[in-house]
Design a protein around this motif. Structure first.
Motif, mmCIF file in Angstrom:
data_model
loop_
_atom_site.group_PDB
_atom_site.id
_atom_site.type_symbol
_atom_site.label_atom_id
_atom_site.label_comp_id
_atom_site.label_asym_id
_atom_site.label_seq_id
_atom_site.Cartn_x
_atom_site.Cartn_y
_atom_site.Cartn_z
ATOM 1 N N HIS A 129 5.332 -9.415 0.713
ATOM 2 C CA HIS A 129 6.623 -9.749 0.111
ATOM 3 C C HIS A 129 7.676 -8.689 0.436
ATOM 4 C CE1 HIS A 129 4.808 -13.087 -1.848
ATOM 5 N NE2 HIS A 129 4.064 -12.355 -2.661
ATOM 6 N N THR A 130 7.257 -7.634 1.107
ATOM 7 C CA THR A 130 8.186 -6.616 1.584
ATOM 8 C C THR A 130 7.689 -6.112 2.941
ATOM 9 O OG1 THR A 130 9.176 -4.443 1.162
ATOM 10 C CG2 THR A 130 6.958 -4.797 0.331
ATOM 11 N N ARG A 131 8.625 -5.785 3.805
ATOM 12 C CA ARG A 131 8.304 -5.219 5.101
ATOM 13 C C ARG A 131 8.601 -3.727 5.161
ATOM 14 N NH1 ARG A 131 10.753 -9.820 9.271
ATOM 15 N NH2 ARG A 131 9.448 -11.560 8.543
ATOM 16 N N THR A 132 8.974 -3.157 4.027
ATOM 17 C CA THR A 132 9.282 -1.731 3.980
ATOM 18 C C THR A 132 8.007 -0.922 4.216
ATOM 19 O OG1 THR A 132 11.067 -2.121 2.399
ATOM 20 C CG2 THR A 132 10.209 0.121 2.531
ATOM 21 N N PRO A 133 8.032 0.054 5.117
ATOM 22 C CA PRO A 133 6.829 0.860 5.385
ATOM 23 C C PRO A 133 6.335 1.578 4.132
ATOM 24 C CG PRO A 133 8.511 1.236 7.065
ATOM 25 C CD PRO A 133 9.160 0.441 5.983
ATOM 26 N N ARG A 134 5.039 1.717 4.025
ATOM 27 C CA ARG A 134 4.436 2.342 2.849
ATOM 28 C C ARG A 134 4.940 3.771 2.644
ATOM 29 N NH1 ARG A 134 0.040 0.719 3.723
ATOM 30 N NH2 ARG A 134 -0.526 -0.616 1.965
ATOM 31 N N LYS A 135 5.162 4.489 3.741
ATOM 32 C CA LYS A 135 5.584 5.880 3.610
ATOM 33 C C LYS A 135 6.948 6.025 2.943
ATOM 34 C CE LYS A 135 7.378 5.963 8.355
ATOM 35 N NZ LYS A 135 7.255 6.602 9.686
ATOM 36 N N LYS A 136 7.773 4.959 3.021
ATOM 37 C CA LYS A 136 9.092 5.045 2.400
ATOM 38 C C LYS A 136 8.999 5.064 0.884
ATOM 39 C CE LYS A 136 13.752 3.162 2.689
ATOM 40 N NZ LYS A 136 14.649 2.167 3.359
ATOM 41 N N ILE A 140 15.199 -0.219 -3.350
ATOM 42 C CA ILE A 140 14.639 -0.427 -2.003
ATOM 43 C C ILE A 140 14.454 -1.919 -1.735
ATOM 44 C CG2 ILE A 140 12.597 -0.081 -0.561
ATOM 45 C CD1 ILE A 140 12.257 2.655 -1.908
ATOM 46 N N LEU A 141 13.896 -2.619 -2.705
ATOM 47 C CA LEU A 141 13.665 -4.062 -2.553
ATOM 48 C C LEU A 141 14.975 -4.820 -2.447
ATOM 49 C CD1 LEU A 141 10.784 -4.485 -5.167
ATOM 50 C CD2 LEU A 141 10.573 -4.287 -2.671
#
Length: 342
Positions: free
Chosen positions: A53-60, A182-183
């Protein structure tokens, strides 16, 4: 930033934008999830990544840890101080410091940068510098942190304490709010139904129930604000005579307008009463009517009218005395100079 779909409301979707726009539900969610022991904010982030449901990298999402402790960065204070005090310091020196302190995570972040790159230039790269902050600001038991790097570059305890003061008061920032931001930046159309599903899976039915009640309330308000279908609008538009634009007026809004001009409406200026305006008579006059305006018609005595006119034309008055040379049928002359017939 993703654009919001204008047809969303018709699809019955309540999004993260609706959540952020409501102070009550936003405050409730952040207060319930800003729990550093259970780290609900990180659990939600991991669940969203797992279910795509999100493409934001985990490290962010590592910045959420720092936000819990206040949001300030001592590492940022250190490197910005070095940009002023040691403008010639390079990435190569920073790598040597990381190697000495056995911070292989920092070495991994810096490996794509050449050794001769200045630290002042490194600060321009938001992606790289943010990862360094995340590595060194987080307190890891038994691992040197930013303060060890500050000592390596020659800063005294007094200056290091000033770097430490870069941390703001713990709790001032909300990691849950940081996650929601972020989302929101990634996808404003993200449905909060995903958060409800996560809450059920995580055993946080209190959060799930509250969000479901919020969803029901939002959808009910949207339904109440929809215009009624069957709004009757006249087929023939009204055209403004002064400005020339066309106005469509619903038939239910048309009301009779009473003229306010006393000259047209017959309103009495004294008593204010409105009277009907006078109308012109359409009656056909009766030719047989005998009123005072009708004069006798025809020549009932058989007088020669042509002769009478000649006499009248030839009559003259001498010294106020009328002439006695009158033809038969004429008895005299009246004040208007016309013959009086016998």
């Amino acid at each position: 930033m993703a654009a919001r779909d204008g047809n969303q409301e018709n699809q019955g979707i309540v999004t993260i934008v609706d959540l952020l726009n409501d102070d009550d539900i936003r405050s409730y969610i952040t207060s319930e999830m800003d729990d550093y022991t259970n780290r609900w904010f990180l659990r939600l982030a991991e669940w969203l990544i797992k279910h795509k449901h999100t493409r934001t990298p985990r490290k962010k999402f590592k910045c959420l840890e720092r936000d819990f402790h206040g949001g300030g960065s001592p590492t940022s204070a250190l490197l910005n101080k070095m940009k002023v005090d040691q403008p010639q310091a390079t990435v190569g020196q920073l790598k040597k410091c990381a190697k000495k302190n056995q911070r292989m995570d920092v070495m991994e972040v810096l490996q794509t940068n050449n050794d001769d790159v200045l630290i002042s230039d490194l600060l321009v790269d938001d992606g790289i510098i943010a990862q360094i902050y995340d590595c060194l600001d987080e307190r890891v038991v038994g691992a040197p942190d930013w303060s060890s790097f500050a000592s390596y570059f020659g800063y005294t305890f007094e200056v290091i304490e000033k770097f430490r003061g870069a941390r703001t008061t713990p709790g001032l920032f909300s990691p849950t709010m940081a996650l929601l931001r972020i989302l929101w930046h990634e996808n404003q159309n993200l449905s909060i139904q995903h958060i409800i599903t996560w809450a059920r899976d995580a055993g946080r039915n209190d959060i799930g129930n509250r969000l479901e009640a919020f969803t029901t309330s939002i959808l009910a308000n949207r339904n109440n604000q929809r215009p009624e279908s069957g709004n009757n609008t006249q087929a023939d538009p009204l055209v403004d005579a002064n400005f020339g634009y066309t106005i469509n007026v619903p038939a239910t809004e048309i009301r009779p307008v009473q003229c306010q001009d006393t000259a047209l409406s017959g309103q009495d200026a004294n008593d204010g009463a409105v009277r009907s305006p006078p109308t012109e008579s359409t009656d056909i006059p009766d030719v047989n009517s005998q009123d005072e305006r009708n004069e006798p018609r025809g020549n009932p005595d058989g007088v020669d009218e042509e002769l009478a006119r000649d006499v009248a034309a030839n009559l003259h008055v001498n010294d106020g005395c009328e002439s006695n040379d009158l033809p038969p049928g004429v008895s005299g002359i009246n004040e208007d100079g016309e013959p009086e017939l016998t």
